[in-house]
Design a protein around this motif. Structure first.
Motif, PDB file in Angstrom:
ATOM      1  N   THR A   1      20.900  -3.664  -2.870  1.00 24.44           N
ATOM      2  CA  THR A   1      20.283  -4.474  -1.813  1.00 24.44           C
ATOM      3  C   THR A   1      19.294  -5.511  -2.346  1.00 24.44           C
ATOM      4  O   THR A   1      18.604  -6.166  -1.566  1.00 24.44           O
ATOM      5  CB  THR A   1      19.583  -3.560  -0.781  1.00 24.44           C
ATOM      6  N   GLY A   2      19.205  -5.648  -3.687  1.00 19.16           N
ATOM      7  CA  GLY A   2      18.423  -6.754  -4.239  1.00 19.16           C
ATOM      8  C   GLY A   2      17.064  -6.355  -4.778  1.00 19.16           C
ATOM      9  O   GLY A   2      16.709  -5.173  -4.823  1.00 19.16           O
ATOM     10  N   TYR A   3      16.325  -7.362  -5.221  1.00 16.88           N
ATOM     11  CA  TYR A   3      14.979  -7.165  -5.774  1.00 16.88           C
ATOM     12  C   TYR A   3      14.036  -6.636  -4.698  1.00 16.88           C
ATOM     13  O   TYR A   3      14.145  -7.019  -3.532  1.00 16.88           O
ATOM     14  CB  TYR A   3      14.432  -8.478  -6.326  1.00 16.88           C
ATOM     15  N   LYS A   4      13.094  -5.811  -5.118  1.00 18.46           N
ATOM     16  CA  LYS A   4      12.114  -5.246  -4.180  1.00 18.46           C
ATOM     17  C   LYS A   4      10.698  -5.576  -4.648  1.00 18.46           C
ATOM     18  O   LYS A   4      10.469  -5.894  -5.818  1.00 18.46           O
ATOM     19  CB  LYS A   4      12.279  -3.726  -4.100  1.00 18.46           C
ATOM     20  N   SER A   5       9.747  -5.445  -3.720  1.00 18.12           N
ATOM     21  CA  SER A   5       8.347  -5.696  -4.043  1.00 18.12           C
ATOM     22  C   SER A   5       7.811  -4.617  -4.977  1.00 18.12           C
ATOM     23  O   SER A   5       8.241  -3.464  -4.935  1.00 18.12           O
ATOM     24  CB  SER A   5       7.528  -5.740  -2.750  1.00 18.12           C
ATOM     25  N   ALA A   6       6.860  -5.007  -5.835  1.00 18.08           N
ATOM     26  CA  ALA A   6       6.346  -4.122  -6.890  1.00 18.08           C
ATOM     27  C   ALA A   6       4.857  -3.888  -6.649  1.00 18.08           C
ATOM     28  O   ALA A   6       4.045  -4.776  -6.905  1.00 18.08           O
ATOM     29  CB  ALA A   6       6.575  -4.770  -8.254  1.00 18.08           C
ATOM     30  N   ASN A   7       4.520  -2.708  -6.160  1.00 22.55           N
ATOM     31  CA  ASN A   7       3.134  -2.410  -5.836  1.00 22.55           C
ATOM     32  C   ASN A   7       2.739  -1.000  -6.264  1.00 22.55           C
ATOM     33  O   ASN A   7       3.579  -0.102  -6.315  1.00 22.55           O
ATOM     34  CB  ASN A   7       2.912  -2.546  -4.312  1.00 22.55           C
ATOM     35  N   LEU A   8       1.478  -0.831  -6.537  1.00 21.50           N
ATOM     36  CA  LEU A   8       0.886   0.481  -6.799  1.00 21.50           C
ATOM     37  C   LEU A   8       0.042   0.848  -5.588  1.00 21.50           C
ATOM     38  O   LEU A   8      -0.812   0.059  -5.167  1.00 21.50           O
ATOM     39  CB  LEU A   8      -0.006   0.422  -8.037  1.00 21.50           C
ATOM     40  N   ILE A   9       0.256   2.049  -5.044  1.00 23.34           N
ATOM     41  CA  ILE A   9      -0.571   2.495  -3.928  1.00 23.34           C
ATOM     42  C   ILE A   9      -1.631   3.454  -4.455  1.00 23.34           C
ATOM     43  O   ILE A   9      -1.319   4.443  -5.116  1.00 23.34           O
ATOM     44  CB  ILE A   9       0.295   3.107  -2.808  1.00 23.34           C
ATOM     45  N   GLY A  10      -2.890   3.079  -4.194  1.00 24.50           N
ATOM     46  CA  GLY A  10      -4.022   3.874  -4.650  1.00 24.50           C
ATOM     47  C   GLY A  10      -4.626   4.656  -3.494  1.00 24.50           C
ATOM     48  O   GLY A  10      -4.703   4.146  -2.373  1.00 24.50           O
ATOM     49  N   SER A  11      -5.040   5.890  -3.768  1.00 21.60           N
ATOM     50  CA  SER A  11      -5.660   6.709  -2.725  1.00 21.60           C
ATOM     51  C   SER A  11      -6.591   7.735  -3.366  1.00 21.60           C
ATOM     52  O   SER A  11      -6.623   7.874  -4.587  1.00 21.60           O
ATOM     53  CB  SER A  11      -4.586   7.409  -1.876  1.00 21.60           C
ATOM     54  N   LYS A  12      -7.356   8.436  -2.529  1.00 22.53           N
ATOM     55  CA  LYS A  12      -8.338   9.409  -3.029  1.00 22.53           C
ATOM     56  C   LYS A  12      -8.487  10.516  -2.001  1.00 22.53           C
ATOM     57  O   LYS A  12      -8.510  10.230  -0.800  1.00 22.53           O
ATOM     58  CB  LYS A  12      -9.679   8.701  -3.243  1.00 22.53           C
ATOM     59  N   ASP A  13      -8.552  11.763  -2.454  1.00 21.92           N
ATOM     60  CA  ASP A  13      -8.732  12.847  -1.488  1.00 21.92           C
ATOM     61  C   ASP A  13     -10.223  13.030  -1.188  1.00 21.92           C
ATOM     62  O   ASP A  13     -11.074  12.347  -1.767  1.00 21.92           O
ATOM     63  CB  ASP A  13      -8.039  14.135  -1.953  1.00 21.92           C
ATOM     64  N   LYS A  14     -10.528  13.951  -0.306  1.00 25.01           N
ATOM     65  CA  LYS A  14     -11.928  14.074   0.131  1.00 25.01           C
ATOM     66  C   LYS A  14     -12.824  14.650  -0.955  1.00 25.01           C
ATOM     67  O   LYS A  14     -14.053  14.574  -0.874  1.00 25.01           O
ATOM     68  CB  LYS A  14     -12.020  14.887   1.435  1.00 25.01           C
ATOM     69  N   ASN A  15     -12.195  15.242  -2.004  1.00 28.82           N
ATOM     70  CA  ASN A  15     -12.981  15.741  -3.140  1.00 28.82           C
ATOM     71  C   ASN A  15     -13.158  14.698  -4.238  1.00 28.82           C
ATOM     72  O   ASN A  15     -13.723  14.990  -5.293  1.00 28.82           O
ATOM     73  CB  ASN A  15     -12.316  16.984  -3.734  1.00 28.82           C
ATOM     74  N   GLY A  16     -12.627  13.504  -4.027  1.00 35.37           N
ATOM     75  CA  GLY A  16     -12.825  12.434  -4.992  1.00 35.37           C
ATOM     76  C   GLY A  16     -11.749  12.323  -6.059  1.00 35.37           C
ATOM     77  O   GLY A  16     -11.870  11.515  -6.987  1.00 35.37           O
ATOM     78  N   ILE A  17     -10.674  13.100  -5.927  1.00 34.61           N
ATOM     79  CA  ILE A  17      -9.587  12.991  -6.913  1.00 34.61           C
ATOM     80  C   ILE A  17      -8.673  11.836  -6.511  1.00 34.61           C
ATOM     81  O   ILE A  17      -8.144  11.813  -5.397  1.00 34.61           O
ATOM     82  CB  ILE A  17      -8.780  14.300  -6.999  1.00 34.61           C
TER      83      ILE A  17
END
Lengths: 211, 211
Positions: free
Chosen positions: A25-41
């Motif tokens: 289906t072709g080229y796709k967007s390239a992203n990193l998703i960043g997140s953090k839990d409530k303990n800071g990890i």
């Protein structure tokens, strides 16, 4: 020309079919998703499915695989309400791809990739310092795709950081100047060169370039 | 670095914000969706939101704007059950973009763009002869995104046509050899060059290239 009907596709070895269907289906967007839990990890994960949902209000979406195992990204934004979307440039494709290794929840992919956690304007979730375009999002909603258990996640775009010199007069971003990569399937990375921009199309009018 | 918070984004002129928000999430897939109504009138429309949904069974998805006006693509696959996804190559970007002009339902975009209708293996919907990768889909389902009325459409991949020489041994497609374009926002077209492919990632293992 090679032809596969559905029966031929179903007979392919699973990994082979995954590569074929992910790339066709072709080229796709390239992203990193960043997140953090409530303990800071913190957590960082590569995604090739970020799409535009709307501009007013500004929203994006991405596809998350079924919740048959723990997905740290999902767990974190459900627990805290926030995530970031960080564009992958050609100089960080190796580090970005390594975030796909399945580390335990208590190990941050930031510590394993050389990518640098960055906090901006008191936003809860971490950005990637090396990314030229950084987006801070609130989790809004999710839709379960009942055909296979994948989820469409909807995020509200609330913060946007980007280099001044890539913004054209009409708001369009010159992604080539931002060194933005594109993804092919599960494991390929490409660097696009701009070909052209065209004007808003009306019936029976000649097309014009607007670059 | 330029920074927009949500208030700044909301104050932008509508078209400016649309360009900014459509481009900030990166390159998108470049496809033409072909369809036909029960009276034989064909339709062709450019889409930048086709994403991978699953490989087993093979499915793709795309985002359709709200049904506040008649959308021929939607009308046609709801009426007949079928549509095609045809990859945009660098040599047809002008013709592909012109399909975004809003022609009346009874005028086929094929007749206005020079793109050629093609029928394969008795499939109901038209393919684009000039596309190197052609996918025949059945409409399966739709999910209404209640935040703004957009729809996520799910299609089953039932037919796949592509050049033999772009298929790698493991099923991965070398899109650069297929001359596949990528889309930037609403009106930009780019041509990617492959940078690298990486192996399946395990924790604490060195990354390897597999090209």
């Amino acid at each position: 020309m090679k032809y596969f009907n559905i029966e031929a596709l179903q007979k392919l070895p699973s990994r082979h079919r995954a590569h074929l269907i992910n790339t066709c289906t072709g080229y796709k967007s390239a992203n990193l998703i960043g997140s953090k839990d409530k303990n800071g990890i913190t957590n960082l994960a590569v995604f090739n499915s970020v799409v535009h949902i709307g501009s007013n209000p500004p929203m994006l979406g991405f596809i998350l695989r079924p919740l048959t195992v723990r997905r740290d990204t999902y767990h974190n934004f459900k627990e805290t309400g926030f995530f970031t979307v960080n564009q992958i440039t050609s100089s960080i494709i190796k580090a970005a791809h390594h975030t796909s290794a399945s580390y335990n929840h208590d190990i941050s992919e930031f510590s394993k990739t050389g990518l640098t956690e960055m906090y901006l304007d008191d936003f809860f979730a971490p950005y990637v310092a090396q990314s030229n375009i950084k987006i801070g999002c609130s989790y809004i909603n999710e839709y379960t795709i009942k055909e296979n258990g994948c989820l469409l996640i909807i995020g509200a775009i609330e913060h946007l950081y980007l280099p001044e010199n890539i913004i054209q007069d009409d708001g369009w971003l010159h992604l080539e100047k931002a060194d933005t990569a594109a993804i092919i399937g599960l494991d390929g990375y490409a660097l696009p060169k701009l070909l052209n921009r065209f004007n808003y199309q009306q019936p029976d009018e000649l097309i014009k370039t607007i670059l």
